[in-house]
Motif scaffolding. Sequence first.
Motif: not given
Length: 695
Positions: A250-274
């Motif tokens: 679900a995370i993967e699908a959201f990131v892929a759609e966000l990248q295609r549709d919103a097209q931000p200049d910079h997109l970061l995904l990070l984990s603040p705590m495992m």
Amino acid sequence: MNNPVGDVDMSEFKRNMAHALRLIVFSCLLVVVDISSTGESLAQPLASEKQIIVILVPGLSFADSQWLLEEGQERELWREAAKGAMNIRTAGGRDLASSMATLSAGRKAVTPSSLHIEEREHVHALDFPEFVAENQATRHRATPGYFAQRLKQAGIETSYYGHSDTHYGALLAMDEKGQTSGAIASAVKKSSEAARGIEMNGPFLLEAARAKEGPSFTVIEWGDLHRLYATKEGENPAAFESEHNARLKAIEAFVAELQRDAQPDHLLLLSPMMHEEAYKQFDRLAPVFYWNEKVNGGIVTSKTTRQTGIVSNLDFLPFVRQQFGLERSEQEVGYEIEVVEEEGRRLFETVELIKKVAENRAPVLKAYLYSLVAVAALSVGGAFIHWKRDEGSRVLRVLALAGVVSPLPLLLSGYALQWLSLPWVVAMMVGFSLFLGLFLTLYNDRPLLLIFLALIAVVTIDVAIGSPLAKRSFLGYDPIVGARYYGIGNEYAGFFCVAGLFVLGCLRRRGSKAVLATLLLVVLGANSLGANAGAMLAFGLSVLFLFWKMGNGRWWILWGVGGGLALLGGLYLLQFGRAPTHIAAGFGRMASGDWSYIWDTMVRKMSLNAKLLLHSRWSLLLVVSVLLLLLLRWRRGVAFLNQSERLFLQTGVACAIGLLLLNDSGVVAAAGAMYTLVSVYSYWWLLRAGREKLP
């Protein structure tokens, strides 16, 4: 070391000191042009853009990120991202709140349990002033809210959308009043299959991201994994794994759609705590992914860590600030994230090795330090026994030499784990040390000199090429802990300094001593080499003591004050170059009149050393070594030593005291130095007791 010091020719002595001063200036100029490579020279700053979206995924582990790359349905998405692993150390405990606070402030921070975030007209943090005041009271003096306030003043919209029960991700977008625009309740939707009956509302979040116009900094906190692990207890393992994988997709699908549709200049995904299970398995570095039109794969790094693939949570704000074209703030202690062209496979190999070393470091160091204590006790004990035959003395000399040489195989210990299991690695280190001890006892007349020359050469070459050995050694520094990422750590500083003093004592000409001492000071203090201010100052003061004693002990005030100022000046000059250090930052803070930094540094050193004395096994090695040295001095004296050897012991003790007082982990550095002194002292006695029939 059979070069007793005779009468001093003062004219020759002055010429040699002038030559040494010229060499110091020349060495510092070499460092200014930075001829030494840090091993990260491929890193290029990323271009400035205007729209940045940050996706925070609490509970995401580095193993999860590897699963997405290997098992995910959007593998090309992850291949195109620059990847890395992030240290998540904070000023508080290992908790999500403190991690979010650290990311938001750009300094190590804590979050009080009273802080509560809720949605009103804005997303708002209750008790925010108390939150800021509590962080200002720590030695890190973090200022939550300052960065988002600065973005707003620059005309950049900040907003937060998300839901992880506590909503601490909103801290990244909150201004100095503890407010930001965005939404919490609408960011999730009801789902009977999800943990706690809610899941992230992907369509709403996509629409919110698409609606952004102009410069914007948007934080999205994706809380499904966090809730899943919070409710794991009692779950069927197979069912949990299936749900876990579904949430990753679900995370993967959201990131892929966000990248295609919103097209931000910079997109970061990070984990603040495992998640907790990953932490228990030493999977303690958080994953980082970065997408930009100019990035096609690669690995992240920063000048904070100087390690390919590793960044710090303190680097996040400098990176965001850089993309918006803003000037560096005094609040920043980290440095911008950069991208190097490396295969992603190297990152996962690096993190796996870091994990193996971290997992085995405690038992290996425990066994190692106890072994050094035992060897030192046996060596000193042998000095009190009248051997009827030389075999017993020879065995103890072999053990003493094995202990002194042991830091060398430990440099290779981490990399050996890539091919060998831990028992074989330990056997290799022990066997190598004993073999060298035996070989040098039988076939070399000056084994200590050979060992110390080898130690100086290996450590110097290692730091000159970016410290690849020390970074993965059991006796090196751990990027998971993050106390140090490069240079000469305190574990090796003690051994290195005493080795340098020994070799200095073996040189006959004072000019040669000055040249070598200067070169060793450069290795210890240069920003692109050792970058260890405490070790450089301690070694420098002991060298000053050495030359003062060689000058018949006159003008001690001139030597102390003048020499101390020269050392500080040399340390300052050695910080110039492309690679910034915490030492240069400290000089900058002092130059700006921030004398509280000096006080905070002193408090930090004292508190950390007090903690190590009470709880670290290094303190056992230090205390035992000091007691054994005093016992040996009391019972056997120094009459069997020549003047140069006595001077080595005096300067060595002075250096160990300096290391203890001037370093954050001074107990560690002083323990290595004192152990080496005890080993050398007992070796000399064991060697000469048989030959010269000493009483």
